[in-house]
Design an enzyme around this catalytic site. Structure first.
Site, PDB file in Angstrom:
ATOM      1  N   VAL A  43       1.198  -1.403   0.279  1.00  0.00           N
ATOM      2  CA  VAL A  43       0.136   0.573   0.111  1.00  0.00           C
ATOM      3  C   VAL A  43       0.638   1.688  -0.476  1.00  0.00           C
ATOM      4  O   VAL A  43       0.233   1.973  -0.544  1.00  0.00           O
ATOM      5  CB  VAL A  43      -0.932  -0.177   1.207  1.00  0.00           C
ATOM      6  CG1 VAL A  43       0.182   0.221   2.593  1.00  0.00           C
ATOM      7  CG2 VAL A  43      -1.868   1.027   1.323  1.00  0.00           C
ATOM      8  N   LYS A  44       2.242   1.088   0.418  1.00  0.00           N
ATOM      9  CA  LYS A  44       2.732   2.130   0.601  1.00  0.00           C
ATOM     10  C   LYS A  44       3.494   3.336  -0.995  1.00  0.00           C
ATOM     11  O   LYS A  44       4.072   4.106  -0.992  1.00  0.00           O
ATOM     12  CB  LYS A  44       4.577   1.684   1.354  1.00  0.00           C
ATOM     13  CG  LYS A  44       3.564   1.396   2.475  1.00  0.00           C
ATOM     14  CD  LYS A  44       3.432   3.048   3.743  1.00  0.00           C
ATOM     15  CE  LYS A  44       3.547   2.355   4.795  1.00  0.00           C
ATOM     16  NZ  LYS A  44       2.787   2.914   6.561  1.00  0.00           N
ATOM     17  N   ASP A  45       3.480   2.038  -1.577  1.00  0.00           N
ATOM     18  CA  ASP A  45       3.462   3.050  -3.661  1.00  0.00           C
ATOM     19  C   ASP A  45       3.241   4.323  -3.230  1.00  0.00           C
ATOM     20  O   ASP A  45       3.187   4.842  -4.033  1.00  0.00           O
ATOM     21  CB  ASP A  45       2.883   1.841  -4.151  1.00  0.00           C
ATOM     22  CG  ASP A  45       3.802   0.377  -4.383  1.00  0.00           C
ATOM     23  OD1 ASP A  45       5.013   0.635  -3.924  1.00  0.00           O
ATOM     24  OD2 ASP A  45       3.777  -0.556  -5.245  1.00  0.00           O
ATOM     25  N   ALA A  48       3.928   6.873  -1.099  1.00  0.00           N
ATOM     26  CA  ALA A  48       5.434   7.077  -2.061  1.00  0.00           C
ATOM     27  C   ALA A  48       5.789   8.207  -2.415  1.00  0.00           C
ATOM     28  O   ALA A  48       6.451   9.052  -2.912  1.00  0.00           O
ATOM     29  CB  ALA A  48       6.351   6.464  -1.905  1.00  0.00           C
TER      30      ALA A  48
END
Length: 453
Positions: A43-45, A48
């Protein structure tokens, strides 16, 4: 032709998958938002790229610059993909509790990885918070991301993840459950969903060793609640600005063991190979089941991929060492099966006490059986040796037979753990188990304690 211009354009629009077996005791429709379908497998894409684009827009990140961030690995992966496409250098500061796979993956996509100790205060100069800030000050043309307090983190989920969930459920979502770390996901999704329907309930999943649940319920930041834990990606020993507690209806805490066990169960029962925080999240759903009704639609978010944990939760030895495998231990041989292949450390009656001390130190053990040509004839315990040494400094050069105690009791491999436990007391610190064919092994108090679930 239909194609993406670069890998960043494939971020988002991850599937919503119905859970069936693992949630059979939940009287509601439970859907998983599986974020491992993002190109960086988490999910951090989303956040970021959003944080980088916003920093580019206002001049904080300049062409050819160096991106610096403290990360548990997943944010670093998202930053790395964006750095490759956009032409930046990246330094990821990571804590030593994170999986080796995460560190290796970050290096594989060009990031420089700096590893810091986990067991230090956030203000400690060795902590990954402090090291990140220091590196950003020392490195020319650097930008410190600070995902914990960077508002673009929350904004990414308000603009992307929240609307996706609303559209995919046709506005029928009633509960959103997610692990909380930096707070961006829960706060961004919560803000969007509550704007569409104020009755949607938002539940955060916390871990033991973290401060979120108590702070939400009492407003007290209790430092006594802070201690080292194994679960990755959720919980904090700080209060990130991205955690908007006013949008969260409640928290539930999940143990390290349950998080690990349910991570494996998701793979085995649903065919969903996801990471450690997903195990915590689905256990959180089960703990909250009394809050759900049959007509409810519960969405739980799975942060990342199981590939980052193959050396941890998906490794039987790692699980067994921490007492996370629910194996039935009933016999003496069960207590020593993890190290039964190792030779039994012994000392002979005519050897010197110094030899026994050397072996205790070398093998990090506390008890040694004593043998002669007839078999087991005595025992040596580190406590007794220490007491003897205090009384006689020349003890090291005396033969073992002058200081040894009684031999340890010998039991068969099939002797019950209960019977073995009764034999270990203040006068007898170990038991020998006969494995057959002349092979013996030692069972200590540590082995008994380790078997307790």
């Amino acid at each position: 032709m239909k194609y993406a211009n670069n890998i960043l354009e494939t971020i988002g629009n991850t599937p919503l998958v119905k859970l069936n077996k693992i949630t059979k005791e939940v009287d509601a429709l439970v859907l998983a938002k599986v974020e491992t379908f993002n190109p960086g497998n988490s999910v951090k894409d989303r956040m970021a790229v959003k944080m980088i684009e916003d920093a580019e827009a206002d001049g904080r990140l300049k062409p050819g610059g160096t991106i610096i961030e403290g990360t548990s690995g997943n944010t670093g992966m998202g930053l790395a993909l964006a750095a490759i496409v956009k032409g930046y250098k990246l330094i990821c500061v990571i804590s030593d509790k994170q999986s080796k796979e995460k560190m290796d993956i970050l290096r594989a996509v060009g990031a420089k990885v700096v590893v810091c100790p986990t067991d230090v205060e956030p203000t400690d100069p060795r902590s990954y918070y402090s090291v990140s800030k220091r590196l950003s000050e020392e490195t020319p043309n650097a930008w410190y991301v600070n995902q914990y307090d960077n508002p673009s983190n929350t904004l990414a989920h308000y603009e992307q993840t929240g609307p996706e969930i609303w559209e995919q459920t046709e506005g029928k979502i009633t509960h959103f459950v997610v692990g909380v770390g930096t707070g961006g996901t829960i706060s961004g999704v919560a803000k969007y969903l509550k704007e569409q329907n104020p009755n949607v309930k938002i539940w955060g999943v916390d871990t033991y060793g973290s401060v979120f649940k108590k702070y939400h319920e009492t407003g007290i930041f209790d430092e006594n609640e802070i201690y080292s834990y194994i679960t990755e990606g959720i919980g904090e020993d700080i209060l990130p600005k991205n955690v908007d507690f006013s949008l969260i209806d409640g928290f539930t805490k999940v143990t390290d063991k349950d998080a690990a066990v349910f991570t494996r169960r998701l793979a085995l029962e649903e065919g969903i190979f996801v990471g450690n925080s997903a195990g915590a999240a689905i256990k959180g759903v089960l703990q909250l089941k009394e809050n759900f009704k049959p007509e409810d639609v519960v969405v739980v978010l799975f942060h990342d991929s199981g590939s980052r944990y193959v050396g941890k939760m998906f490794n039987d030895d790692w699980m067994r060492e921490r007492g996370f495998l629910d194996e039935e231990l009933t016999k003496a041989e069960d207590l020593i099966k993890d190290h039964a292949d190792k030779p039994l450390v012994v000392v002979r009656t005519e050897e010197l006490v110094s030899h026994a001390i050397e072996r205790l130190r070398k093998y990090k053990i506390s008890q040694i059986p004593v043998i002669d040509t007839n078999g087991f004839v005595g025992s040596v315990d580190e406590t007794d040796l220490f007491r003897s040494y205090v009384e006689d400094k020349d003890i090291a050069e005396k033969p073992i037979k002058e200081v040894m105690g009684k031999p340890y009791p010998v039991v068969t491999a099939n002797t019950s753990i209960e019977e073995v436990s009764k034999l270990i007391n203040k006068d007898n610190q170990a038991v020998l188990v006969d494995l057959g064919n002349g092979r013996h092994h030692i069972i200590t108090k540590h082995d008994i304690i380790s078997s307790i679930k």
